[in-house]
Design a protein around this motif. Structure first.
Motif, PDB file in Angstrom:
ATOM      1  N   ASP A  87     -31.435 -10.921 -14.015  1.00 25.15           N
ATOM      2  CA  ASP A  87     -30.762  -9.867 -13.049  1.00 25.15           C
ATOM      3  C   ASP A  87     -30.144  -8.842 -13.223  1.00 25.15           C
ATOM      4  OD1 ASP A  87     -32.310 -10.701 -10.592  1.00 25.15           O
ATOM      5  OD2 ASP A  87     -30.814 -11.974  -9.739  1.00 25.15           O
ATOM      6  N   ILE A  88     -28.978  -9.048 -14.222  1.00 25.88           N
ATOM      7  CA  ILE A  88     -27.884  -8.263 -14.868  1.00 25.88           C
ATOM      8  C   ILE A  88     -28.792  -7.398 -15.678  1.00 25.88           C
ATOM      9  CG2 ILE A  88     -25.990  -8.128 -16.363  1.00 25.88           C
ATOM     10  CD1 ILE A  88     -25.069 -10.908 -14.844  1.00 25.88           C
ATOM     11  N   ILE A  89     -29.731  -7.943 -16.422  1.00 29.79           N
ATOM     12  CA  ILE A  89     -30.483  -6.967 -17.553  1.00 29.79           C
ATOM     13  C   ILE A  89     -31.352  -5.892 -16.561  1.00 29.79           C
ATOM     14  CG2 ILE A  89     -32.557  -7.353 -18.917  1.00 29.79           C
ATOM     15  CD1 ILE A  89     -30.155  -8.177 -20.417  1.00 29.79           C
ATOM     16  N   GLY A  90     -31.838  -6.479 -15.550  1.00 27.23           N
ATOM     17  CA  GLY A  90     -32.570  -5.539 -14.814  1.00 27.23           C
ATOM     18  C   GLY A  90     -31.646  -4.424 -13.932  1.00 27.23           C
ATOM     19  N   ILE A  91     -30.551  -4.971 -13.787  1.00 27.57           N
ATOM     20  CA  ILE A  91     -29.363  -3.855 -13.117  1.00 27.57           C
ATOM     21  C   ILE A  91     -29.208  -2.841 -14.129  1.00 27.57           C
ATOM     22  CG2 ILE A  91     -26.798  -3.791 -12.507  1.00 27.57           C
ATOM     23  CD1 ILE A  91     -27.308  -6.373 -11.236  1.00 27.57           C
ATOM     24  N   ASP A  92     -29.111  -3.042 -15.529  1.00 29.28           N
ATOM     25  CA  ASP A  92     -28.749  -2.271 -16.541  1.00 29.28           C
ATOM     26  C   ASP A  92     -29.756  -1.081 -16.560  1.00 29.28           C
ATOM     27  OD1 ASP A  92     -26.240  -3.497 -17.194  1.00 29.28           O
ATOM     28  OD2 ASP A  92     -26.951  -4.542 -19.098  1.00 29.28           O
ATOM     29  N   VAL A  93     -30.975  -1.718 -16.606  1.00 33.19           N
ATOM     30  CA  VAL A  93     -32.396  -1.064 -16.605  1.00 33.19           C
ATOM     31  C   VAL A  93     -32.072   0.202 -15.573  1.00 33.19           C
ATOM     32  CG1 VAL A  93     -34.860  -0.712 -16.671  1.00 33.19           C
ATOM     33  CG2 VAL A  93     -33.576  -2.772 -18.090  1.00 33.19           C
ATOM     34  N   THR A  94     -32.024  -0.395 -14.494  1.00 34.92           N
ATOM     35  CA  THR A  94     -31.953   0.469 -13.130  1.00 34.92           C
ATOM     36  C   THR A  94     -31.060   1.735 -13.303  1.00 34.92           C
ATOM     37  OG1 THR A  94     -30.332  -0.895 -11.871  1.00 34.92           O
ATOM     38  CG2 THR A  94     -32.740  -1.103 -11.540  1.00 34.92           C
ATOM     39  N   ARG A  95     -29.752   1.220 -13.886  1.00 33.23           N
ATOM     40  CA  ARG A  95     -28.683   2.454 -14.184  1.00 33.23           C
ATOM     41  C   ARG A  95     -29.113   3.291 -15.230  1.00 33.23           C
ATOM     42  NH1 ARG A  95     -23.518  -1.984 -13.871  1.00 33.23           N
ATOM     43  NH2 ARG A  95     -23.562  -2.240 -11.653  1.00 33.23           N
ATOM     44  N   LEU A  96     -29.966   2.727 -15.963  1.00 32.65           N
ATOM     45  CA  LEU A  96     -30.497   3.474 -17.320  1.00 32.65           C
ATOM     46  C   LEU A  96     -31.247   4.729 -16.571  1.00 32.65           C
ATOM     47  CD1 LEU A  96     -31.495   1.616 -20.485  1.00 32.65           C
ATOM     48  CD2 LEU A  96     -29.632   3.347 -20.257  1.00 32.65           C
ATOM     49  N   ASN A  97     -32.406   4.193 -15.612  1.00 33.84           N
ATOM     50  CA  ASN A  97     -33.069   5.103 -14.956  1.00 33.84           C
ATOM     51  C   ASN A  97     -32.273   6.117 -14.106  1.00 33.84           C
ATOM     52  OD1 ASN A  97     -35.241   4.225 -16.146  1.00 33.84           O
ATOM     53  ND2 ASN A  97     -35.781   2.798 -14.356  1.00 33.84           N
ATOM     54  N   ALA A  98     -31.110   5.523 -13.403  1.00 36.72           N
ATOM     55  CA  ALA A  98     -30.304   6.720 -12.946  1.00 36.72           C
ATOM     56  C   ALA A  98     -29.750   7.579 -13.713  1.00 36.72           C
ATOM     57  CB  ALA A  98     -29.329   5.622 -12.000  1.00 36.72           C
ATOM     58  N   ARG A  99     -29.229   7.250 -14.670  1.00 36.88           N
ATOM     59  CA  ARG A  99     -28.676   8.138 -15.687  1.00 36.88           C
ATOM     60  C   ARG A  99     -29.796   9.416 -16.219  1.00 36.88           C
ATOM     61  NH1 ARG A  99     -23.340   7.406 -17.713  1.00 36.88           N
ATOM     62  NH2 ARG A  99     -22.867   5.338 -17.341  1.00 36.88           N
ATOM     63  N   LEU A 100     -30.972   8.910 -16.322  1.00 34.25           N
ATOM     64  CA  LEU A 100     -31.887   9.706 -16.566  1.00 34.25           C
ATOM     65  C   LEU A 100     -32.276  10.703 -15.361  1.00 34.25           C
ATOM     66  CD1 LEU A 100     -34.563   7.435 -18.498  1.00 34.25           C
ATOM     67  CD2 LEU A 100     -32.900   8.903 -19.607  1.00 34.25           C
ATOM     68  N   LEU A 101     -32.277  10.223 -14.362  1.00 31.62           N
ATOM     69  CA  LEU A 101     -32.305  10.877 -13.280  1.00 31.62           C
ATOM     70  C   LEU A 101     -31.351  12.050 -13.039  1.00 31.62           C
ATOM     71  CD1 LEU A 101     -34.295  11.828 -10.826  1.00 31.62           C
ATOM     72  CD2 LEU A 101     -33.351   9.987  -9.520  1.00 31.62           C
ATOM     73  N   ILE A 102     -29.963  11.414 -13.317  1.00 34.69           N
ATOM     74  CA  ILE A 102     -28.945  12.399 -13.200  1.00 34.69           C
ATOM     75  C   ILE A 102     -28.998  13.448 -14.398  1.00 34.69           C
ATOM     76  CG2 ILE A 102     -26.346  12.235 -13.777  1.00 34.69           C
ATOM     77  CD1 ILE A 102     -26.292   9.625 -12.329  1.00 34.69           C
ATOM     78  N   SER A 103     -29.329  13.133 -15.233  1.00 33.71           N
ATOM     79  CA  SER A 103     -29.555  14.290 -16.504  1.00 33.71           C
ATOM     80  C   SER A 103     -30.758  15.234 -15.992  1.00 33.71           C
ATOM     81  CB  SER A 103     -30.182  13.615 -17.836  1.00 33.71           C
ATOM     82  OG  SER A 103     -29.261  12.952 -18.290  1.00 33.71           O
ATOM     83  N   ALA A 104     -31.690  14.645 -15.193  1.00 35.73           N
ATOM     84  CA  ALA A 104     -32.782  15.692 -14.938  1.00 35.73           C
ATOM     85  C   ALA A 104     -32.315  16.574 -13.685  1.00 35.73           C
ATOM     86  CB  ALA A 104     -33.996  14.783 -14.314  1.00 35.73           C
ATOM     87  N   LEU A 105     -31.125  16.164 -12.900  1.00 35.70           N
ATOM     88  CA  LEU A 105     -30.609  16.910 -11.690  1.00 35.70           C
ATOM     89  C   LEU A 105     -29.566  17.863 -12.196  1.00 35.70           C
ATOM     90  CD1 LEU A 105     -30.449  13.763  -8.934  1.00 35.70           C
ATOM     91  CD2 LEU A 105     -31.613  15.896  -8.993  1.00 35.70           C
ATOM     92  N   GLY A 106     -29.071  17.546 -13.467  1.00 38.15           N
ATOM     93  CA  GLY A 106     -28.175  18.480 -14.055  1.00 38.15           C
ATOM     94  C   GLY A 106     -26.661  18.731 -13.179  1.00 38.15           C
TER      95      GLY A 106
END
Ligand code: UTP
Length: 224
Positions: free
Chosen positions: A65-84
Motif C-alpha cells: 500500500d505504501i508503494i501505491g501511495i508513493d505512486v499516487t503522490r508522483l501522479n499528483a506531482r505531475l498534475l501539479i506541474s501541468a497546472l502550473g
C-alpha cells in the motif's frame, strides 16, 4: 461550491503521457474558474506494477500500500506541474494540510494518505473534512453496476442511495492494487456524511467539466 474530484490513475496515467496530464489540467482549471477545487490523483496501472514487484519480493500488504501511495503522490506531482501556478506546489499528505493549502486560493492536488484504502477513500474523507458540496469520482468505468460490469447481466444504475452503494461495493476485494468501482470505505463515508456524489467515466476530461458545471453526465448519481 467546493468540489472534490477523485481522478483515477486508470484515466490520468494509463501510460505516462505529459499530454494526458495537460488535458486533465485544462479541465480542472476550467472548473476552478467557478468553484473551489480539490483533486485526488490515483495510481493506476503503474501503481499496480510497482505493487506487484514489491509483493514478489515478499513485502506485506501494508508495504504494498505504501508503494501505491508513493505512486499516487508522483501522479499528483505531475498534475501539479501541468497546472502550473494555479496549483498549490506540493501534494498535502493529510486532510488538515489540504485545507490549509486551499487557503492560498490555489487548486489543491494530493494522492494517498494511509495504507488500507485507495484514493477514493481519500477523496471521500477529504470531502467530509472540508464539507464539500460535491464529490466526483472519475474512473474508466461509466458508473456503478449491480455487479462487476464484466459479468453478464450486470446492470448500470443511474441513481442509487448511499446504502445501495455500500451494499454493492462491500463485495469487492481488499488488497493493495485491487480494482473495484469504489473503495468500500469511501462508500461508508459517503453514507455517513450524505455527500452528494457522481461516479462517472472521466476518460474524456470534458465529461468531468460537463458534470460539475452543467450537471450533465451519463454516470451514477448517489442520491441523498
Ligand atoms: P488508487 O487509489 O490509485 O487505487 O491507489 P485504484 O483503486 O487502483 O484506482 P485507479 O486504478 O487509480 O483508478 C493505488 C494503490 O495505492 C494504495 C492501495 O494499495 C491502492 O490500491 N493506497 C492508495 C493506499 O494504501 N492508501 C491510500 O490512501 C491511497
Amino acid at each position: 461550491m467546493i468540489v472534490v474530484m477523485s481522478i483515477g490513475g486508470s484515466i490520468l496515467a494509463p501510460t505516462l503521457d505529459s499530454k494526458n496530464f495537460g488535458k486533465y489540467a485544462e479541465a480542472i482549471k476550467e472548473i476552478a474558474k467557478k468553484h473551489t477545487v480539490f483533486v485526488v490523483a490515483g495510481g493506476g496501472a503503474i501503481a499496480r506494477e510497482y505493487i506487484q514487484v514489491v509483493r514478489n519480493l515478499s513485502a506485506n500488504e501494508a508495504i504494498c500500500d505504501i508503494i501505491g501511495i508513493d505512486v499516487t503522490r508522483l501522479n499528483a506531482r505531475l498534475l501539479i506541474s501541468a497546472l502550473g501556478k494555479d496549483a498549490h506546489p506540493v501534494p498535502p499528505t493529510n486532510y488538515e494540510e489540504a485545507e490549509r493549502a486551499a487557503s492560498s486560493g490555489k487548486i489543491v492536488v494530493m494522492g494517498g494518505v494511509a495504507p488500507g484504502q485507495t484514493t477514493d477513500a481519500v477523496a471521500a474523507i477529504l470531502a467530509e473534512y472540508i464539507q464539500a458540496d460535491l464529490l466526483v469520482s472519475a474512473t474508466s468505468i461509466d458508473g456503478v453496476y449491480t455487479t462487476d460490469p464484466k459479468n453478464a447481466g450486470a446492470k448500470k444504475l443511474d441513481r442509487i442511495t448511499p446504502e445501495q452503494l455500500v451494499d454493492i461495493v462491500m463485495k469487492s476485494e481488499m488488497k493493495a492494487g485491487a480494482q473495484s468501482i469504489m473503495d468500500p470505505l469511501a462508500a461508508k463515508i459517503i453514507e455517513r456524511s450524505k455527500i452528494r456524489t457522481i461516479v462517472l467515466d472521466g476518460s474524456n476530461p470534458k465529461s468531468i467539466v460537463d458534470a460539475v458545471l452543467n450537471g450533465k453526465h451519463n454516470g451514477t448519481e448517489i442520491i441523498l
